[in-house]
Design a protein around this motif. Structure first.
Motif: not given
Length: 43
Positions: A1-9, A21-24, A29-33
């Motif tokens: 959730m933090y990753i998605v929120a930081s990209i949205a912010f 590169w941000d999206m990759i 990170a989401l795949a690892g989670a």
């Protein structure tokens, strides 16, 4: 959730459009989670 929120912010409040590169990085990170979350557990 933090990753998605930081990209949205970054996109919404700072006005910086995420690049490839941000999206990759976010995808990796989401795949690892997902592996940690959905991986088999020893009982």
């Amino acid at each position: 959730m933090y990753i998605v929120a930081s990209i949205a912010f970054m996109a919404g409040f700072e006005g910086i459009r995420p690049d490839r590169w941000d999206m990759i990085g976010a995808g990796l990170a989401l795949a690892g989670a997902a592996i940690v979350f959905f991986g088999p557990r020893a009982v």
